[in-house]
Scaffold this active site. Structure first.
Site, PDB file in Angstrom:
ATOM      1  N   ASP A  26       2.208  -2.023  -4.339  1.00  0.00           N
ATOM      2  CA  ASP A  26       0.812  -1.588  -4.328  1.00  0.00           C
ATOM      3  C   ASP A  26       0.055  -2.339  -5.407  1.00  0.00           C
ATOM      4  O   ASP A  26       0.662  -2.905  -6.320  1.00  0.00           O
ATOM      5  CB  ASP A  26       0.720  -0.061  -4.579  1.00  0.00           C
ATOM      6  CG  ASP A  26      -0.535   0.549  -3.983  1.00  0.00           C
ATOM      7  OD1 ASP A  26      -1.635   0.235  -4.463  1.00  0.00           O
ATOM      8  OD2 ASP A  26      -0.425   1.333  -3.019  1.00  0.00           O
ATOM      9  N   TYR A  53     -15.367  -0.131   9.014  1.00  0.00           N
ATOM     10  CA  TYR A  53     -13.927   0.147   9.118  1.00  0.00           C
ATOM     11  C   TYR A  53     -13.451  -0.080  10.559  1.00  0.00           C
ATOM     12  O   TYR A  53     -12.474  -0.786  10.813  1.00  0.00           O
ATOM     13  CB  TYR A  53     -13.690   1.592   8.675  1.00  0.00           C
ATOM     14  CG  TYR A  53     -12.275   2.094   8.794  1.00  0.00           C
ATOM     15  CD1 TYR A  53     -11.257   1.571   8.011  1.00  0.00           C
ATOM     16  CD2 TYR A  53     -11.966   3.144   9.671  1.00  0.00           C
ATOM     17  CE1 TYR A  53      -9.959   2.065   8.103  1.00  0.00           C
ATOM     18  CE2 TYR A  53     -10.688   3.645   9.764  1.00  0.00           C
ATOM     19  CZ  TYR A  53      -9.679   3.101   8.988  1.00  0.00           C
ATOM     20  OH  TYR A  53      -8.406   3.601   9.079  1.00  0.00           O
ATOM     21  N   ASP A  88      -0.684  -7.778  -4.824  1.00  0.00           N
ATOM     22  CA  ASP A  88      -2.049  -7.788  -4.308  1.00  0.00           C
ATOM     23  C   ASP A  88      -2.024  -8.521  -2.970  1.00  0.00           C
ATOM     24  O   ASP A  88      -1.827  -9.735  -2.925  1.00  0.00           O
ATOM     25  CB  ASP A  88      -2.991  -8.497  -5.297  1.00  0.00           C
ATOM     26  CG  ASP A  88      -4.424  -8.510  -4.787  1.00  0.00           C
ATOM     27  OD1 ASP A  88      -4.672  -8.003  -3.671  1.00  0.00           O
ATOM     28  OD2 ASP A  88      -5.299  -9.028  -5.507  1.00  0.00           O
ATOM     29  N   GLY A 135       0.850  -1.205   0.000  1.00  0.00           N
ATOM     30  CA  GLY A 135       0.000   0.000   0.000  1.00  0.00           C
ATOM     31  C   GLY A 135       0.879   1.246   0.000  1.00  0.00           C
ATOM     32  O   GLY A 135       0.488   2.297   0.506  1.00  0.00           O
ATOM     33  N   LYS A 159     -10.966  -2.950  11.994  1.00  0.00           N
ATOM     34  CA  LYS A 159      -9.706  -2.591  12.673  1.00  0.00           C
ATOM     35  C   LYS A 159      -9.635  -3.237  14.062  1.00  0.00           C
ATOM     36  O   LYS A 159      -8.573  -3.698  14.487  1.00  0.00           O
ATOM     37  CB  LYS A 159      -9.578  -1.067  12.795  1.00  0.00           C
ATOM     38  CG  LYS A 159      -9.235  -0.362  11.480  1.00  0.00           C
ATOM     39  CD  LYS A 159      -7.838  -0.678  11.005  1.00  0.00           C
ATOM     40  CE  LYS A 159      -7.461   0.058   9.746  1.00  0.00           C
ATOM     41  NZ  LYS A 159      -6.193  -0.362   9.169  1.00  0.00           N
ATOM     42  N   GLY A 165      -0.219   4.938  -1.238  1.00  0.00           N
ATOM     43  CA  GLY A 165      -1.292   5.688  -0.590  1.00  0.00           C
ATOM     44  C   GLY A 165      -0.794   6.907   0.181  1.00  0.00           C
ATOM     45  O   GLY A 165       0.389   7.269   0.111  1.00  0.00           O
ATOM     46  N   GLN A 166      -1.705   7.519   0.931  1.00  0.00           N
ATOM     47  CA  GLN A 166      -1.377   8.772   1.633  1.00  0.00           C
ATOM     48  C   GLN A 166      -0.206   8.591   2.597  1.00  0.00           C
ATOM     49  O   GLN A 166       0.730   9.404   2.605  1.00  0.00           O
ATOM     50  CB  GLN A 166      -2.605   9.281   2.406  1.00  0.00           C
ATOM     51  CG  GLN A 166      -2.411  10.688   2.957  1.00  0.00           C
ATOM     52  CD  GLN A 166      -3.281  10.995   4.162  1.00  0.00           C
ATOM     53  OE1 GLN A 166      -4.180  10.221   4.524  1.00  0.00           O
ATOM     54  NE2 GLN A 166      -3.032  12.122   4.780  1.00  0.00           N
TER      55      GLN A 166
HETATM   56  P1  NAD Z   1      -4.751   4.987   1.310  1.00  0.00           P
HETATM   57  O1  NAD Z   1      -6.118   4.563   0.901  1.00  0.00           O
HETATM   58  O2  NAD Z   1      -4.268   6.337   0.948  1.00  0.00           O
HETATM   59  O3  NAD Z   1      -3.682   3.929   0.774  1.00  0.00           O
HETATM   60  C1  NAD Z   1      -3.914   2.560   0.777  1.00  0.00           C
HETATM   61  C2  NAD Z   1      -3.127   1.956  -0.364  1.00  0.00           C
HETATM   62  O4  NAD Z   1      -3.327   0.547  -0.342  1.00  0.00           O
HETATM   63  C3  NAD Z   1      -3.583   2.453  -1.746  1.00  0.00           C
HETATM   64  O5  NAD Z   1      -2.480   2.920  -2.485  1.00  0.00           O
HETATM   65  C4  NAD Z   1      -4.202   1.214  -2.372  1.00  0.00           C
HETATM   66  O6  NAD Z   1      -4.022   1.131  -3.786  1.00  0.00           O
HETATM   67  C5  NAD Z   1      -3.459   0.092  -1.666  1.00  0.00           C
HETATM   68  N1  NAD Z   1      -4.181  -1.172  -1.682  1.00  0.00           N
HETATM   69  C6  NAD Z   1      -5.509  -1.377  -1.502  1.00  0.00           C
HETATM   70  N2  NAD Z   1      -5.797  -2.676  -1.599  1.00  0.00           N
HETATM   71  C7  NAD Z   1      -4.629  -3.316  -1.827  1.00  0.00           C
HETATM   72  C8  NAD Z   1      -4.274  -4.672  -2.014  1.00  0.00           C
HETATM   73  N3  NAD Z   1      -5.186  -5.637  -1.997  1.00  0.00           N
HETATM   74  N4  NAD Z   1      -2.970  -4.981  -2.213  1.00  0.00           N
HETATM   75  C9  NAD Z   1      -2.027  -4.012  -2.247  1.00  0.00           C
HETATM   76  N5  NAD Z   1      -2.309  -2.708  -2.092  1.00  0.00           N
HETATM   77  C10 NAD Z   1      -3.603  -2.371  -1.886  1.00  0.00           C
HETATM   78  O7  NAD Z   1      -4.669   4.757   2.896  1.00  0.00           O
HETATM   79  P2  NAD Z   1      -3.748   5.510   3.939  1.00  0.00           P
HETATM   80  O8  NAD Z   1      -4.469   6.724   4.392  1.00  0.00           O
HETATM   81  O9  NAD Z   1      -2.384   5.621   3.450  1.00  0.00           O
HETATM   82  O10 NAD Z   1      -3.821   4.493   5.164  1.00  0.00           O
HETATM   83  C11 NAD Z   1      -2.864   3.469   5.344  1.00  0.00           C
HETATM   84  C12 NAD Z   1      -3.253   2.668   6.578  1.00  0.00           C
HETATM   85  O11 NAD Z   1      -3.333   3.543   7.714  1.00  0.00           O
HETATM   86  C13 NAD Z   1      -4.619   1.991   6.491  1.00  0.00           C
HETATM   87  O12 NAD Z   1      -4.580   0.775   7.199  1.00  0.00           O
HETATM   88  C14 NAD Z   1      -5.530   2.941   7.216  1.00  0.00           C
HETATM   89  O13 NAD Z   1      -6.656   2.304   7.750  1.00  0.00           O
HETATM   90  C15 NAD Z   1      -4.612   3.432   8.311  1.00  0.00           C
HETATM   91  N6  NAD Z   1      -5.041   4.717   8.853  1.00  0.00           N
HETATM   92  C16 NAD Z   1      -4.974   5.842   8.088  1.00  0.00           C
HETATM   93  C17 NAD Z   1      -5.392   7.061   8.617  1.00  0.00           C
HETATM   94  C18 NAD Z   1      -5.326   8.341   7.828  1.00  0.00           C
HETATM   95  O14 NAD Z   1      -5.764   9.372   8.323  1.00  0.00           O
HETATM   96  N7  NAD Z   1      -4.790   8.306   6.609  1.00  0.00           N
HETATM   97  C19 NAD Z   1      -5.877   7.108   9.940  1.00  0.00           C
HETATM   98  C20 NAD Z   1      -5.980   5.935  10.662  1.00  0.00           C
HETATM   99  C21 NAD Z   1      -5.527   4.735  10.132  1.00  0.00           C
HETATM  100  N1  SER Z   2      -8.508   8.922   8.737  1.00  0.00           N
HETATM  101  C1  SER Z   2      -9.232   7.698   8.886  1.00  0.00           C
HETATM  102  C2  SER Z   2     -10.598   7.801   8.334  1.00  0.00           C
HETATM  103  O1  SER Z   2     -11.150   8.880   8.401  1.00  0.00           O
HETATM  104  C3  SER Z   2      -9.309   7.315  10.339  1.00  0.00           C
HETATM  105  O2  SER Z   2      -8.862   6.020  10.465  1.00  0.00           O
HETATM  106  O3  SER Z   2     -11.114   6.825   7.858  1.00  0.00           O
END
Ligand code: NAD
Ligand code: SER
Length: 315
Positions: free
Chosen positions: A38, A146, A56, A12, A150, A15-16
């Site tokens: 990814d 979600y 994947d 992943g 988690k 992603g962000q």
């Molecule tokens: P995001 O959606 O920006 O990135 C997730 C990435 O995973 C994407 O690039 C997507 O293409 C990839 N992905 C999805 N399914 C996949 C698969 N089957 N195989 C490989 N790659 C796959 O999410 P994020 O914001 O970067 O979050 C990353 C983690 O942090 C997640 O577990 C999320 O729940 C957790 N999280 C994020 C936040 C936040 O504010 N961003 C807050 C709490 C928890």
């Molecule tokens: N930033 C995340 C969301 O809003 C919190 O896990 O889904």
């Protein structure tokens, strides 16, 4: 801190969080030792910074072959379906969020990986959890798919640690705010969009109500927390479910007022949608005293410092 002999797979990575974590880990471990992966094509922000593989995480055999071929010792699993997207397709979100962590935990056990990182979220808490300074251990009754996934994932992590000795470490991230890679469909995404719109149009239609407080964190702090947790000596990590983690809490009205200090004619309008109910089910602030006491966590960014840095970088 040992930077030798580790081979890290980030799942992943496009992603962000993944983009920034990949860049930070490449600085520490060397670009060849940190493999970004990814489902999507390589994020252009990572191009030229190190190896990228199409992976994947739902495909356990394919993932395990990658781990063996690349001699991976640590996995950071970031692939997930976030809160707002998850509410639109709950069964898909459950499938992705559960299968990916189960695949990684099984591979960690079978391949005897040294460490796993998997993020949880403030979304594990629900309307019956304390709203202010929500503690690490309390009533946990999540209402979003979600949050449910988690919380189940946290239990699986603890199970694999207790039963098989897998060193899995986890943080309950608050909403993470960043300017590099776009957010992936969460409820806290408004606090990123607002900066882009403030600079572009000087007006923002917010999908949350003005007084909706949520726990938030600047990405710099989030990345540092992740690396500090992963590099902490094993004896300091008392919690193998997931650590509460906090930096700041604010409402849409407060972040808008902070932006107005830099862009005085910026205006915000409130048009709450289905994400309002998600936000209202979560705590407004988090007590992270265990993370602070056990492995020395301390945030550096508050709302004012973050706003200044976001606007400077987005300009
Ligand atoms: P995001 O959606 O920006 O990135 C997730 C990435 O995973 C994407 O690039 C997507 O293409 C990839 N992905 C999805 N399914 C996949 C698969 N089957 N195989 C490989 N790659 C796959 O999410 P994020 O914001 O970067 O979050 C990353 C983690 O942090 C997640 O577990 C999320 O729940 C957790 N999280 C994020 C936040 C936040 O504010 N961003 C807050 C709490 C928890
Ligand atoms: N930033 C995340 C969301 O809003 C919190 O896990 O889904």
């Amino acid at each position: 801190m040992s930077t030798k002999n580790e081979r890290i797979l980030i799942i992943g990575a496009g992603g962000q969080i993944g983009v920034e974590l990949t860049l930070a880990l490449r600085n520490i471990y060397g670009k060849e030792n940190v493999i970004a992966s990814d489902l999507k094509a390589e994020n252009p922000l990572l191009t030229g910074t190190g190896p990228f593989l199409h992976v994947d995480a739902m495909d356990k055999n394919g993932l395990q072959q990658t781990v063996q071929k690349e001699k991976i010792t640590q996995i950071y699993l970031l692939a997930a379906v976030l809160s707002a997207v998850g509410e639109k397709n709950p069964l898909m979100a459950w499938g992705v969020n559960m299968q990916t962590i189960l695949n990684v935990l099984e591979i960690a056990r079978e391949e005897q990986l040294t460490k796993i990182f998997w993020p949880s979220s403030i979304a594990i808490f629900g309307a019956t959890s304390p709203k202010q300074n929500c503690p690490q251990q309390t009533i946990v009754e999540p209402t979003t798919i979600y949050g449910i996934s988690k919380y189940a994932g946290e239990s699986w992590c603890e199970y694999y640690y207790e039963k098989y000795g897998v060193d899995v470490r986890s943080l309950r991230y608050p909403g993470l705010i960043s300017y590099k890679s776009a957010p992936g469909g969460g409820t806290t995404d408004y606090a990123i969009d607002i900066f882009h719109q403030a600079l572009k149009t000087k007006t923002y239609d917010c999908f949350l109500d003005e007084d909706t407080y949520l726990p938030m964190m600047y990405m710099d702090d989030g990345i540092r927390a992740t690396i500090e947790l992963m590099e902490a000596p094993a004896e300091k990590i008392k919690n193998h479910r997931s650590y509460n983690l906090a930096a700041m809490s604010f409402s849409p009205k407060e972040i808008a007022a902070e932006i107005q200090k830099h862009i005085p004619d910026f205006r915000i309008h409130y048009k709450p949608d289905f994400r309002q109910a998600i936000a209202e089910s979560w705590p407004q602030s988090i007590d992270d005293k265990e993370a602070r006491a056990e492995w020395g966590w301390k945030p550096e960014f508050d709302l004012a410092k973050m706003t200044e840095d976001m606007l400077k970088n987005l300009k």
